[in-house]
Design a protein around this motif. Structure first.
Motif, short mmCIF file in Angstrom:
data_model
loop_
_atom_site.label_atom_id
_atom_site.label_comp_id
_atom_site.label_asym_id
_atom_site.label_seq_id
_atom_site.Cartn_x
_atom_site.Cartn_y
_atom_site.Cartn_z
N GLU A 60 44.89 -17.09 -24.16
CA GLU A 60 44.13 -18.52 -24.31
C GLU A 60 43.52 -18.94 -23.21
O GLU A 60 42.59 -19.49 -23.04
N ALA A 61 44.26 -18.87 -21.93
CA ALA A 61 43.84 -19.68 -20.71
C ALA A 61 42.57 -18.78 -20.23
O ALA A 61 41.75 -19.50 -19.72
N ARG A 62 42.79 -17.44 -20.12
CA ARG A 62 41.55 -16.81 -19.96
C ARG A 62 40.27 -16.72 -20.53
O ARG A 62 39.09 -17.04 -20.05
N VAL A 63 40.42 -16.87 -21.82
CA VAL A 63 39.26 -17.17 -22.72
C VAL A 63 38.65 -18.57 -22.43
O VAL A 63 37.51 -18.53 -22.25
N LEU A 64 39.35 -19.38 -22.44
CA LEU A 64 38.78 -20.96 -22.08
C LEU A 64 38.23 -20.80 -20.69
O LEU A 64 37.04 -21.30 -20.46
N PHE A 65 38.80 -20.07 -19.74
CA PHE A 65 38.48 -20.09 -18.31
C PHE A 65 36.90 -19.47 -18.35
O PHE A 65 36.02 -19.78 -17.75
N GLU A 66 36.91 -18.36 -19.10
CA GLU A 66 35.41 -17.41 -19.24
C GLU A 66 34.63 -18.24 -19.85
O GLU A 66 33.19 -18.41 -19.52
#
Length: 114
Positions: free
Chosen positions: A58-64
């Motif tokens: 979830e963190a990486r999706v939001l970061f992207e």
């Protein structure tokens, strides 16, 4: 901590991003009329919280998503309006860029070192 992260997302979430405060309140916190967009620094902080609570995907999706908001030369504003699809507020905003750098280091710093 996980419950707190979820409560913040529930109370201040706006299309996956995070607002600084409840803009629907009868009396605006900032004393200014009107609405504001999602605060990008807070949204980067959410990425950090997701990563630290074991929600790395979830963190990486939001970061992207957040990185994708930057303009053609990589600059970010203070806020983002996900409905209108545009950056708002102070531009460029150092807090947004500090959030981006710190979050990138938290997510990917170990990969570069190894």
């Amino acid at each position: 901590m996980i419950g707190t992260v979820d409560a913040v997302r529930e109370a201040l979430g706006h299309d996956g991003f995070v607002r600084r405060y409840d803009t629907a309140a009868d009396t605006p916190v900032d004393g200014l009329p009107g609405d504001e967009g999602a605060f990008l620094a807070c949204s980067f902080w959410l990425v950090d919280a997701l990563q630290m609570t074991g929600r790395g995907k979830e963190a990486r999706v939001l970061f992207e998503r957040l990185v994708g908001l930057a303009n053609d030369v990589g600059l970010l504003a203070e806020e983002y309006d996900p409905v209108a699809g545009r950056q708002l507020g102070n531009f460029p905003q150092a807090f947004s860029h500090i959030g981006l750098v710190n979050t990138a280091l938290a997510l990917f710093g170990d990969e570069e070192a190894g």
